[in-house]
Scaffold this motif. Structure first.
Motif, mmCIF file in Angstrom:
data_model
loop_
_atom_site.group_PDB
_atom_site.id
_atom_site.type_symbol
_atom_site.label_atom_id
_atom_site.label_comp_id
_atom_site.label_asym_id
_atom_site.label_seq_id
_atom_site.Cartn_x
_atom_site.Cartn_y
_atom_site.Cartn_z
ATOM 1 N N GLN A 305 0.061 45.774 16.682
ATOM 2 C CA GLN A 305 0.923 45.168 15.580
ATOM 3 C C GLN A 305 1.783 46.144 15.081
ATOM 4 O O GLN A 305 2.762 45.449 14.225
ATOM 5 C CB GLN A 305 -0.334 44.890 14.369
ATOM 6 N N PHE A 306 1.786 47.107 15.404
ATOM 7 C CA PHE A 306 3.101 48.226 14.892
ATOM 8 C C PHE A 306 4.391 47.954 15.550
ATOM 9 O O PHE A 306 5.384 48.424 15.092
ATOM 10 C CB PHE A 306 2.493 49.646 14.826
ATOM 11 N N LEU A 307 4.233 47.210 16.601
ATOM 12 C CA LEU A 307 5.397 47.126 17.718
ATOM 13 C C LEU A 307 6.257 45.954 16.965
ATOM 14 O O LEU A 307 5.655 45.127 16.246
ATOM 15 C CB LEU A 307 5.049 46.965 18.802
ATOM 16 N N PRO A 308 7.528 45.871 17.221
ATOM 17 C CA PRO A 308 8.363 44.845 16.661
ATOM 18 C C PRO A 308 7.783 43.427 17.306
ATOM 19 O O PRO A 308 7.383 43.356 18.588
ATOM 20 C CB PRO A 308 9.808 44.936 17.322
ATOM 21 N N GLU A 309 7.397 42.402 16.424
ATOM 22 C CA GLU A 309 7.027 41.064 16.901
ATOM 23 C C GLU A 309 8.178 40.370 18.008
ATOM 24 O O GLU A 309 9.190 40.712 17.676
ATOM 25 C CB GLU A 309 6.691 40.372 15.777
ATOM 26 N N PRO A 310 7.575 39.718 18.935
ATOM 27 C CA PRO A 310 6.164 39.512 19.469
ATOM 28 C C PRO A 310 5.834 40.815 20.471
ATOM 29 O O PRO A 310 4.892 40.194 21.275
ATOM 30 C CB PRO A 310 6.335 38.373 19.794
ATOM 31 N N TRP A 311 6.638 41.614 20.642
ATOM 32 C CA TRP A 311 6.369 42.440 21.994
ATOM 33 C C TRP A 311 5.006 43.123 21.940
ATOM 34 O O TRP A 311 4.214 43.360 22.781
ATOM 35 C CB TRP A 311 7.523 43.572 21.854
ATOM 36 N N GLY A 312 4.316 43.346 20.833
ATOM 37 C CA GLY A 312 2.969 43.988 20.860
ATOM 38 C C GLY A 312 1.991 43.133 21.412
ATOM 39 O O GLY A 312 1.287 43.378 22.353
ATOM 40 N N ALA A 313 1.938 41.895 20.908
ATOM 41 C CA ALA A 313 1.221 40.858 21.562
ATOM 42 C C ALA A 313 1.661 40.652 22.904
ATOM 43 O O ALA A 313 0.615 40.468 23.864
ATOM 44 C CB ALA A 313 1.304 39.573 20.624
ATOM 45 N N VAL A 314 2.781 40.527 23.463
ATOM 46 C CA VAL A 314 3.328 40.345 24.714
ATOM 47 C C VAL A 314 2.590 41.311 25.575
ATOM 48 O O VAL A 314 2.171 40.901 26.866
ATOM 49 C CB VAL A 314 4.753 40.017 24.659
ATOM 50 N N GLY A 315 2.708 42.501 25.190
ATOM 51 C CA GLY A 315 2.352 43.658 25.946
ATOM 52 C C GLY A 315 0.814 43.433 26.401
ATOM 53 O O GLY A 315 0.508 44.145 27.250
ATOM 54 N N GLN A 316 0.035 42.875 25.572
ATOM 55 C CA GLN A 316 -1.364 42.711 26.014
ATOM 56 C C GLN A 316 -1.626 41.841 27.147
ATOM 57 O O GLN A 316 -2.701 41.670 27.604
ATOM 58 C CB GLN A 316 -2.243 42.252 24.851
ATOM 59 N N PHE A 317 -0.721 41.041 27.570
ATOM 60 C CA PHE A 317 -0.693 40.034 28.542
ATOM 61 C C PHE A 317 -0.263 40.876 30.033
ATOM 62 O O PHE A 317 -0.377 40.212 31.079
ATOM 63 C CB PHE A 317 0.032 38.815 28.518
ATOM 64 N N PHE A 318 0.093 42.285 29.824
ATOM 65 C CA PHE A 318 0.447 42.834 31.025
ATOM 66 C C PHE A 318 -0.666 43.760 31.788
ATOM 67 O O PHE A 318 -1.693 44.158 30.749
ATOM 68 C CB PHE A 318 1.925 43.644 30.928
ATOM 69 N N VAL A 319 -0.638 44.160 32.581
ATOM 70 C CA VAL A 319 -1.603 45.183 33.219
ATOM 71 C C VAL A 319 -1.998 46.422 32.261
ATOM 72 O O VAL A 319 -3.071 46.903 31.838
ATOM 73 C CB VAL A 319 -1.500 45.561 34.664
ATOM 74 N N PRO A 320 -1.013 47.043 32.002
ATOM 75 C CA PRO A 320 -1.087 48.464 31.169
ATOM 76 C C PRO A 320 -1.672 48.039 29.835
ATOM 77 O O PRO A 320 -2.606 48.852 29.331
ATOM 78 C CB PRO A 320 0.562 48.907 31.113
ATOM 79 N N GLY A 321 -1.361 47.006 29.277
ATOM 80 C CA GLY A 321 -1.772 46.812 27.846
ATOM 81 C C GLY A 321 -3.223 46.340 27.951
ATOM 82 O O GLY A 321 -4.053 46.503 27.133
#
Length: 376
Positions: A305-321
């Motif tokens: 949530q601390f990352l600029p929107e919507p990148w924090g949510a997008v990152g959870q759909f990649f392998v590292p996140g």
């Protein structure tokens, strides 16, 4: 004989120097690549800020409204407040990772935190507890000053002062804001730095595994077998180092090894699949996706949530996140729902295998002579 001599003289001729403009251009391109790499890794830390953190709140309506109004003055609002029914309800939602903490107001104020969910979020909530205590102390001093002023005024006018209930006895007790860590970090990783840093070895290990399998192993089935063996061994060895040796990880060793192995294998499968589908450029594409796109927005060290929107949510759909999120849940939050993270990692793994099979079939069709294709 003369022809042989001419060929030898051509081979012995020195290479022509690169043109000055081309050399300068390569230097410029190299500097741009370095700038992009630095930007990819520095950008999350430089642009992150406390915002939209799900936090519970309960207590008297006036007190809750006062806290909400105070937080609403900040831009962006650091917390996304959700009313909870009780302390037990708040603890339950924290343990299921629906909330990062809770602010409980009333006669016995308390702030619940979960350092294992995010040390940064816990620190922000500790700051709230400090502010609440300061406001309580200020209000108590103001009330006491008003009482003394009223008593002095009554005595000066020759009247009997009206003492509030309990004023004739002991001094009034000022409430103390208690901070309770509902889900603390493991003793071997008291700051959470080890868990946050664990994502990079998984990313780098997965990339190296995929590159080595692509370059050194021939045959799609053999590569896939090597992929499975690599994932199992890598997960076990990483868990051995991080949990058994350093004590950074906690919980079920086999489950942690499974998460680590799946994360590494999913990254390797992406590299192997893209290389089979695109040739050598596929390795570079996979590395860019994993290292320079997915890794910076994984949200491993900071709440997404601390990352600029919507990148924090997008990152959870990649392998590292997904790997970092899943590893944190299986270690500290057994009540949290993890099906989404398992599904995302398995989907990346299956996608890489499908790419590898498609690339293998296409390459075999291209190498098969036309007359053999007609026979089939």
């Amino acid at each position: 004989m003369n022809a042989h001599r001419d060929a030898a003289s051509v081979d012995a001729a020195p290479a022509r120097p690169t043109k000055w403009g081309v050399a300068a251009l390569f230097g410029l391109l190299g500097s741009l690549i370095v700038a992009v790499i630095v930007m990819a890794f520095v950008w999350p830390a430089a642009t992150s800020q406390p915002q939209n953190l799900p936090v519970g709140i309960s207590g008297p309506a006036e007190a809750v409204t006062a806290v909400e109004d105070k937080l609403a003055e900040q831009d962006p609002a650091p917390f996304d407040l959700h009313e909870v029914d009780s302390r037990d309800d708040a603890v339950s939602q924290i343990e299921s990772r629906a909330l990062y903490g809770a602010i409980l107001l009333g006669d016995e104020p308390e702030v619940l935190i979960a350092t294992a969910a995010s040390p940064v979020a816990a620190q922000a909530l500790r700051a709230v507890a400090t502010q609440l205590q300061s406001q309580i102390d200020t209000a108590a001093k103001t009330a006491l000053t008003d009482q003394l002023t009223a008593i002095v005024g009554a005595l000066k006018s020759g009247q009997m002062p009206q003492l509030p209930d309990g004023a004739a006895g002991a001094a009034p007790v000022i409430p103390t804001v208690t901070v309770t860590d509902v889900v603390p970090l493991a003793d071997g990783d008291s700051t959470g730095a080890g868990l946050g840093a664990s994502v990079f070895p998984m990313v780098l290990g997965g990339m190296l595994g995929g590159i080595l399998l692509t370059l050194l192993v021939q045959g799609v089935v053999r590569r896939l077998v090597g992929l499975v063996v690599f994932g199992l061994a890598a997960g076990a060895l990483i868990a051995l180092v991080m949990q058994t040796w350093f004590g950074i990880l906690t919980g079920d060793w086999l489950l942690n090894a499974a998460v680590l192995g799946l994360g590494v294998t999913a990254t390797s499968a992406l590299i192997v699949g893209l290389a089979a589908l695109m040739g050598p450029p596929g390795i570079a594409v996979g590395a860019v996706i994993t290292m320079f796109i997915a890794n910076p927005i994984a949200g491993a060290a900071l709440p997404p949530q601390f990352l600029p929107e919507p990148w924090g949510a997008v990152g959870q759909f990649f392998v590292p996140g997904a790997s970092a999120n899943l590893l944190r849940s299986v270690m500290y939050f057994p009540d949290a729902s993890t099906w989404a993270q398992w599904t995302i990692l398995i989907a990346w793994l299956i996608g890489g295998v499908i790419f590898a099979l498609i690339g293998h079939q296409r390459n075999r069709a291209e190498l098969t002579p036309p007359e053999r294709q007609l026979e089939h």
